[in-house]
Scaffold this motif. Structure first.
Motif, short mmCIF file in Angstrom:
data_model
loop_
_atom_site.label_atom_id
_atom_site.label_comp_id
_atom_site.label_asym_id
_atom_site.label_seq_id
_atom_site.Cartn_x
_atom_site.Cartn_y
_atom_site.Cartn_z
N ASP A 95 -30.74 52.68 108.16
CA ASP A 95 -31.37 53.89 107.63
C ASP A 95 -32.56 53.48 106.77
N ARG A 96 -33.70 54.10 107.00
CA ARG A 96 -34.93 53.73 106.32
C ARG A 96 -34.89 54.05 104.83
N GLY A 97 -34.06 54.99 104.43
CA GLY A 97 -33.91 55.25 103.01
C GLY A 97 -33.28 54.07 102.31
N PHE A 98 -32.30 53.45 102.94
CA PHE A 98 -31.63 52.27 102.39
C PHE A 98 -32.54 51.05 102.43
N LEU A 99 -33.23 50.86 103.53
CA LEU A 99 -34.03 49.66 103.72
C LEU A 99 -35.40 49.72 103.05
N LEU A 100 -36.03 50.90 103.05
CA LEU A 100 -37.43 51.00 102.63
C LEU A 100 -37.69 52.07 101.57
N SER A 101 -36.65 52.68 101.04
CA SER A 101 -36.82 53.81 100.11
C SER A 101 -37.64 54.93 100.75
N ASP A 102 -37.51 55.08 102.06
CA ASP A 102 -38.30 56.04 102.82
C ASP A 102 -37.61 57.40 102.78
N GLY A 103 -37.79 58.09 101.66
CA GLY A 103 -37.14 59.38 101.52
C GLY A 103 -37.39 60.00 100.16
N LEU A 104 -36.79 61.15 99.96
CA LEU A 104 -36.97 61.96 98.76
C LEU A 104 -35.62 62.42 98.23
N PHE A 105 -35.61 62.90 96.98
CA PHE A 105 -34.39 63.50 96.46
C PHE A 105 -34.73 64.62 95.50
N GLU A 106 -33.77 65.48 95.28
CA GLU A 106 -33.87 66.56 94.30
C GLU A 106 -32.57 66.58 93.49
N THR A 107 -32.69 66.80 92.20
CA THR A 107 -31.53 66.99 91.34
C THR A 107 -31.53 68.45 90.91
#
Length: 268
Positions: free
Chosen positions: A23-35
């Protein structure tokens, strides 16, 4: 944190929720988040979070999850966990992909929602210092809630290591941008001011609400201007925290203004 999560359309026990190793979020921080704040079983500012997520996805050329799907997912998770007060963490990654930087032509995003219960309390005032790290207001990443949070992690760690609670990061302009996980409000000349986006401030949802409500205005603040500050707060989607000192400069607390801000941001 609740033992139940929503992952890619399914409610799962957290032990059964698996993210692929590629998953690119795990490997490359390729993603977003909201709290997202939860109050009395409701998410009062969900639309603001969805709007910021969609804007961030557009900046990253990342397919944005469907609002209707996300709204139902939030409802299902709140119902299943019986969460009354607390927060939701919504994470969206580009999903799996081949090795390397170039993403697949047709990505299949990973979408995860986690729930955490908490009791709304008034945080203890915090002591801040100036971080040696800087946020680049010209970077597109300064405008999104990116999974790449190492500047915030390192600045918080270094602040704690010297006996402080948090740090203020400067922008590449030399002006103060924000704290490690919150926007900042400064009281100067009887007016509340917050750093502009161009100085590296994240477009926070609570920050936007305060600006829209006429509680504060945007204004640059250089480190040498801190001597003119007569009060300060950290603000994010979950909390408003008074600041008791910045770089050893003690600040008075303003009980009535604090009450007004808190009543507006987090009404009972």
């Amino acid at each position: 944190m609740s033992t139940t999560v929503w992952l890619n359309g399914r409610l799962l026990n957290i032990t059964d929720a698996h993210i692929a190793p590629n998953d690119r979020g795990f490997l490359l921080s390729d993603g977003l988040f909201e709290t997202i704040r939860v109050a009395n079983g409701q998410t009062p500012h969900l639309a603001r979070h969805f709007a910021r997520l969609e804007e961030g996805c557009a900046i990253l050329s990342l397919p944005s999850p469907d609002r209707t799907l996300l709204t139902q997912a939030v409802s299902d998770l709140l119902h299943t966990t019986n969460l009354s007060d607390g927060s939701l963490r919504l994470t969206v990654t580009r999903g799996t992909g081949p090795r390397g930087l170039v993403p697949p032509a047709m990505p299949h995003p990973t979408v995860l929602i986690q729930a955490t219960a908490s009791i709304m309390t008034v945080p203890t005032p915090v002591r801040l210092g100036l971080s040696r790290y800087r946020r680049d207001g010209d970077s597109p990443l300064a405008r999104v809630k990116s999974l790449a949070c190492l500047l915030s992690v390192m600045s918080r760690m270094e602040a704690v290591a010297v006996g402080l609670d948090d740090a203020l990061l400067l922008g590449t302009t030399g002006a103060i941008a924000e704290a490690s996980a919150a926007n900042v409000l400064f009281l100067r000349g009887g007016c509340l001011q917050t750093p502009p986006i161009a100085d590296g401030a994240l477009p926070g949802t609570s920050r936007a609400r305060l600006l829209d409500g006429g509680f504060c205005m945007e204004s640059c603040l250089l480190p040498q201007d801190l001597k003119t500050v007569t009060g300060a707060w950290l603000v994010n989607a979950l909390s408003l925290t008074a600041v008791s000192s910045i770089d050893g400069h003690d600040l008075p607390l303003h009980a009535e203004l604090d009450r007004r801000l808190r009543a507006f941001l987090f009404p009972a």
